[in-house]
Scaffold this active site. Structure first.
Site, PDB file in Angstrom:
ATOM      1  N   ARG A  15       0.829  -1.207   0.000  1.00  0.00           N
ATOM      2  CA  ARG A  15       0.000   0.000   0.000  1.00  0.00           C
ATOM      3  C   ARG A  15       0.865   1.260   0.000  1.00  0.00           C
ATOM      4  O   ARG A  15       0.918   1.990  -0.984  1.00  0.00           O
ATOM      5  CB  ARG A  15      -0.952  -0.039   1.213  1.00  0.00           C
ATOM      6  CG  ARG A  15      -2.079   0.963   1.169  1.00  0.00           C
ATOM      7  CD  ARG A  15      -1.696   2.368   1.562  1.00  0.00           C
ATOM      8  NE  ARG A  15      -1.126   2.449   2.916  1.00  0.00           N
ATOM      9  CZ  ARG A  15      -0.563   3.561   3.398  1.00  0.00           C
ATOM     10  NH1 ARG A  15      -0.473   4.653   2.665  1.00  0.00           N
ATOM     11  NH2 ARG A  15      -0.036   3.564   4.614  1.00  0.00           N
ATOM     12  N   ASP A  16       1.595   1.502   1.084  1.00  0.00           N
ATOM     13  CA  ASP A  16       2.363   2.747   1.188  1.00  0.00           C
ATOM     14  C   ASP A  16       3.484   2.760   0.140  1.00  0.00           C
ATOM     15  O   ASP A  16       3.819   3.809  -0.422  1.00  0.00           O
ATOM     16  CB  ASP A  16       2.953   2.864   2.597  1.00  0.00           C
ATOM     17  CG  ASP A  16       3.191   4.296   3.036  1.00  0.00           C
ATOM     18  OD1 ASP A  16       3.314   5.164   2.156  1.00  0.00           O
ATOM     19  OD2 ASP A  16       3.269   4.550   4.249  1.00  0.00           O
ATOM     20  N   HIS A 209       8.731   6.844   8.464  1.00  0.00           N
ATOM     21  CA  HIS A 209       9.422   6.902   7.170  1.00  0.00           C
ATOM     22  C   HIS A 209      10.905   7.181   7.445  1.00  0.00           C
ATOM     23  O   HIS A 209      11.271   7.753   8.483  1.00  0.00           O
ATOM     24  CB  HIS A 209       8.774   7.959   6.278  1.00  0.00           C
ATOM     25  CG  HIS A 209       7.456   7.488   5.709  1.00  0.00           C
ATOM     26  ND1 HIS A 209       7.316   7.072   4.395  1.00  0.00           N
ATOM     27  CD2 HIS A 209       6.241   7.321   6.272  1.00  0.00           C
ATOM     28  CE1 HIS A 209       6.069   6.690   4.192  1.00  0.00           C
ATOM     29  NE2 HIS A 209       5.392   6.830   5.316  1.00  0.00           N
ATOM     30  N   CYS A 240       4.855   9.207   0.155  1.00  0.00           N
ATOM     31  CA  CYS A 240       3.459   9.642   0.132  1.00  0.00           C
ATOM     32  C   CYS A 240       3.304  10.637  -0.998  1.00  0.00           C
ATOM     33  O   CYS A 240       4.026  11.635  -1.051  1.00  0.00           O
ATOM     34  CB  CYS A 240       3.055  10.270   1.464  1.00  0.00           C
ATOM     35  SG  CYS A 240       1.355  10.873   1.440  1.00  0.00           S
ATOM     36  N   ASN A 249       9.156   3.938   3.808  1.00  0.00           N
ATOM     37  CA  ASN A 249       9.057   3.565   5.221  1.00  0.00           C
ATOM     38  C   ASN A 249      10.370   2.946   5.672  1.00  0.00           C
ATOM     39  O   ASN A 249      11.166   2.474   4.857  1.00  0.00           O
ATOM     40  CB  ASN A 249       7.961   2.511   5.394  1.00  0.00           C
ATOM     41  CG  ASN A 249       6.599   3.024   5.015  1.00  0.00           C
ATOM     42  OD1 ASN A 249       6.218   2.960   3.854  1.00  0.00           O
ATOM     43  ND2 ASN A 249       5.875   3.553   5.958  1.00  0.00           N
TER      44      ASN A 249
HETATM   45  P1  HMG Z   1     -12.824  14.427  -3.167  1.00  0.00           P
HETATM   46  O1  HMG Z   1     -12.398  14.772  -4.539  1.00  0.00           O
HETATM   47  O2  HMG Z   1     -13.006  15.528  -2.176  1.00  0.00           O
HETATM   48  O3  HMG Z   1     -14.129  13.588  -3.105  1.00  0.00           O
HETATM   49  O4  HMG Z   1     -11.821  13.345  -2.607  1.00  0.00           O
HETATM   50  P2  HMG Z   1     -15.390  13.583  -3.974  1.00  0.00           P
HETATM   51  O5  HMG Z   1     -16.420  12.978  -3.075  1.00  0.00           O
HETATM   52  O6  HMG Z   1     -15.656  14.946  -4.564  1.00  0.00           O
HETATM   53  O7  HMG Z   1     -15.042  12.545  -5.128  1.00  0.00           O
HETATM   54  C1  HMG Z   1     -14.255  12.817  -6.259  1.00  0.00           C
HETATM   55  C2  HMG Z   1     -14.305  11.631  -7.181  1.00  0.00           C
HETATM   56  O8  HMG Z   1     -13.683  10.507  -6.565  1.00  0.00           O
HETATM   57  C3  HMG Z   1     -15.740  11.206  -7.478  1.00  0.00           C
HETATM   58  O9  HMG Z   1     -15.746  10.628  -8.762  1.00  0.00           O
HETATM   59  C4  HMG Z   1     -15.991  10.157  -6.451  1.00  0.00           C
HETATM   60  O10 HMG Z   1     -16.978   9.259  -6.813  1.00  0.00           O
HETATM   61  C5  HMG Z   1     -14.642   9.466  -6.374  1.00  0.00           C
HETATM   62  P3  HMG Z   1     -16.447  11.392 -10.011  1.00  0.00           P
HETATM   63  O11 HMG Z   1     -17.852  11.623  -9.580  1.00  0.00           O
HETATM   64  O12 HMG Z   1     -15.656  12.677 -10.175  1.00  0.00           O
HETATM   65  O13 HMG Z   1     -16.286  10.426 -11.143  1.00  0.00           O
HETATM   66  N1  HMG Z   1     -14.384   8.838  -5.090  1.00  0.00           N
HETATM   67  C6  HMG Z   1     -14.021   7.563  -4.941  1.00  0.00           C
HETATM   68  N2  HMG Z   1     -13.827   6.578  -5.831  1.00  0.00           N
HETATM   69  C7  HMG Z   1     -13.477   5.366  -5.320  1.00  0.00           C
HETATM   70  N3  HMG Z   1     -13.279   5.141  -4.005  1.00  0.00           N
HETATM   71  C8  HMG Z   1     -13.460   6.102  -3.104  1.00  0.00           C
HETATM   72  C9  HMG Z   1     -13.851   7.387  -3.564  1.00  0.00           C
HETATM   73  N4  HMG Z   1     -14.115   8.545  -2.953  1.00  0.00           N
HETATM   74  C10 HMG Z   1     -14.436   9.437  -3.888  1.00  0.00           C
HETATM   75  N5  HMG Z   1     -13.269   5.849  -1.813  1.00  0.00           N
HETATM   76  C11 HMG Z   1     -11.046  11.709  -1.085  1.00  0.00           C
HETATM   77  C12 HMG Z   1     -11.866  12.954  -1.273  1.00  0.00           C
HETATM   78  C13 HMG Z   1     -10.870  11.494   0.402  1.00  0.00           C
HETATM   79  C14 HMG Z   1     -11.798  10.546  -1.690  1.00  0.00           C
HETATM   80  C15 HMG Z   1      -9.687  11.891  -1.790  1.00  0.00           C
HETATM   81  O14 HMG Z   1      -9.074  13.026  -1.255  1.00  0.00           O
HETATM   82  C16 HMG Z   1      -8.775  10.701  -1.630  1.00  0.00           C
HETATM   83  O15 HMG Z   1      -9.026   9.629  -2.164  1.00  0.00           O
HETATM   84  N6  HMG Z   1      -7.652  10.894  -0.884  1.00  0.00           N
HETATM   85  C17 HMG Z   1      -6.731   9.815  -0.595  1.00  0.00           C
HETATM   86  C18 HMG Z   1      -5.306  10.271  -0.729  1.00  0.00           C
HETATM   87  C19 HMG Z   1      -4.391   9.121  -0.381  1.00  0.00           C
HETATM   88  O16 HMG Z   1      -4.705   7.967  -0.610  1.00  0.00           O
HETATM   89  N7  HMG Z   1      -3.206   9.470   0.179  1.00  0.00           N
HETATM   90  C20 HMG Z   1      -2.230   8.492   0.540  1.00  0.00           C
HETATM   91  C21 HMG Z   1      -2.605   7.688   1.739  1.00  0.00           C
HETATM   92  S1  HMG Z   1      -2.295   8.503   3.283  1.00  0.00           S
HETATM   93  C22 HMG Z   1      -0.643   8.139   3.601  1.00  0.00           C
HETATM   94  O17 HMG Z   1       0.069   7.660   2.757  1.00  0.00           O
HETATM   95  C23 HMG Z   1      -0.108   8.398   4.992  1.00  0.00           C
HETATM   96  C24 HMG Z   1       0.066   7.110   5.791  1.00  0.00           C
HETATM   97  O18 HMG Z   1       0.975   6.218   5.158  1.00  0.00           O
HETATM   98  C25 HMG Z   1       0.584   7.421   7.198  1.00  0.00           C
HETATM   99  C26 HMG Z   1       1.842   8.309   7.201  1.00  0.00           C
HETATM  100  O19 HMG Z   1       2.814   8.010   6.512  1.00  0.00           O
HETATM  101  O20 HMG Z   1       1.784   9.297   7.937  1.00  0.00           O
HETATM  102  C27 HMG Z   1      -1.273   6.370   5.964  1.00  0.00           C
HETATM  103 MG    MG Z   2       3.131   6.367   5.260  1.00  0.00          MG
END
Ligand code: HMG
Ligand code: MG
Length: 303
Positions: A15-16, A209, A240, A249
């Site tokens: 995933r990450d 990380h 990220c 990580n």
């Molecule tokens: P948004 O654009 O505000 O949401 O995104 P929306 O509701 O306006 O949706 C936009 C489009 O995405 C729409 O499609 C939705 O249907 C679709 P359209 O109508 O334009 O065709 N959509 C989805 N499709 C599939 N699955 C879903 C989903 N949700 C909306 N779940 C949202 C808001 C939260 C969805 C967006 O900002 C997002 O997906 N963010 C995730 C970013 C991410 O994955 N970042 C990396 C992970 S975090 C990380 O790495 C840190 C961690 O490792 C810990 C650390 O290191 O600190 C965990």
């Molecule tokens: Mg991370």
């Protein structure tokens, strides 16, 4: 130094790690990676994310990946879920464990989720509630616990507030993320000691990380403060997409080598893990960044 007798490693490479690849890794390679990891003795393999494919196209094939794996009895396969749409997809795929992901920094929350901290917690509330009702285990991430590339310093009070809020929503476990790897051992030790008044230590994990080469030292500083769960990625894959400058990580091999050498049990077969990392390096066409993996693989190849 006080060390636990046993550490649970949460492998986050699929995933990450793969969310940060410049290209999209083929679905069958992701499946092969997860299946190999699950046969190394790792008990938790974070498999993928049900996030917006517009935001993270690298993991758009989450459902196909999960349909392709050959689950190992006793291994948990959590997935990231930001909203109810993600939860619906995870339930449809038959998942038993999810993770929501908040941040201790407003600026990063805006970039990663398109909304501030309070709005993100509002988005997670029905996800955690419904997941609990369905009997799913829920982890909550708190990102940027040691500093943020957009905001700079992140006060410990902000980390505590988000941690407490996620626990109140119903999260079973909180993973403290040094997303950009800027933390230092003293800082991590102090942070964990502060959080110990908000949560049982067996419900806290660290997710460090290795951007500044502090990951292993920080992890041991967390163990010394009572943590027994650590997130790592095989080979040190990752980063990220929404955190400028974040590299992978802490590598699983680096942690397993250090723990086994210190007499701490992980259940991981380091040789099997090395086989997996070497296989994945072949698929990605580059050597692992993990120093332990590089050294051990070089020694293995030596005449
Ligand atoms: P948004 O654009 O505000 O949401 O995104 P929306 O509701 O306006 O949706 C936009 C489009 O995405 C729409 O499609 C939705 O249907 C679709 P359209 O109508 O334009 O065709 N959509 C989805 N499709 C599939 N699955 C879903 C989903 N949700 C909306 N779940 C949202 C808001 C939260 C969805 C967006 O900002 C997002 O997906 N963010 C995730 C970013 C991410 O994955 N970042 C990396 C992970 S975090 C990380 O790495 C840190 C961690 O490792 C810990 C650390 O290191 O600190 C965990
Ligand atoms: Mg991370």
């Amino acid at each position: 130094m006080i060390l636990p007798t046993e550490v649970t490693i949460v492998e986050v490479g699929p995933r990450d790690g793969l969310q940060n690849e410049p290209g999209v890794v083929p679905t069958e390679v992701k499946v092969g990676f997860i299946d190999r990891l699950a046969r190394t003795g790792l008990r938790v393999v974070e498999a993928t994310s049900f996030v917006s494919p517009k935001w993270v196209p690298q993991l758009a094939d989450a459902a196909e990946v999960l349909a392709g794996i050959d689950p190992v009895e006793g291994v948990r396969y959590p997935v990231l879920v930001p909203n109810e749409k993600g939860l619906d997809r995870a339930l449809e795929a038959g998942m038993r464990e999810i993770a929501v992901f908040a941040a201790a920094s407003e600026a990063f929350s805006e970039r990663n989720l398109g909304r501030g901290i309070d709005a993100s917690l509002e988005m997670f509330a029905p996800v955690v509630r419904r997941a609990g009702e369905a009997g799913l285990r829920v982890r909550g991430y708190v990102s940027m616990v040691c500093g943020c590339p957009y905001q700079g310093d992140v006060p410990i009070g902000d980390v505590r507030a988000v941690t407490t809020a996620l626990l109140e929503l119903g999260c079973d476990e909180i993973s403290l993320g040094d997303t950009i790897g800027v933390g230092t051992p003293g800082q991590v030790n102090t942070l964990v000691e502060a959080l110990a008044s908000d949560a049982d230590l067996d419900r806290l994990a660290v997710h460090l990380h290795d951007t500044y080469g502090q990951g292993l030292a920080n992890c041991f500083a967390a163990f010394d403060a009572g943590i027994t769960i650590a997130d790592t990625s095989a080979g040190g894959l990752g980063g990220c997409p929404y955190a400028k400058g974040a590299t992978g990580n802490l590598a699983t091999e680096d942690l397993v080598y250090a723990l086994h050498g210190s007499g701490v049990t992980t259940g991981v077969d380091l040789e099997a893990l090395l086989d997996t990392t070497a296989w994945m390096a072949g698929q990605l066409g580059r050597a692992p960044v993990s120093l332990a993996a590089r050294a051990l693989l070089t020694r293995r190849d030596a005449p």
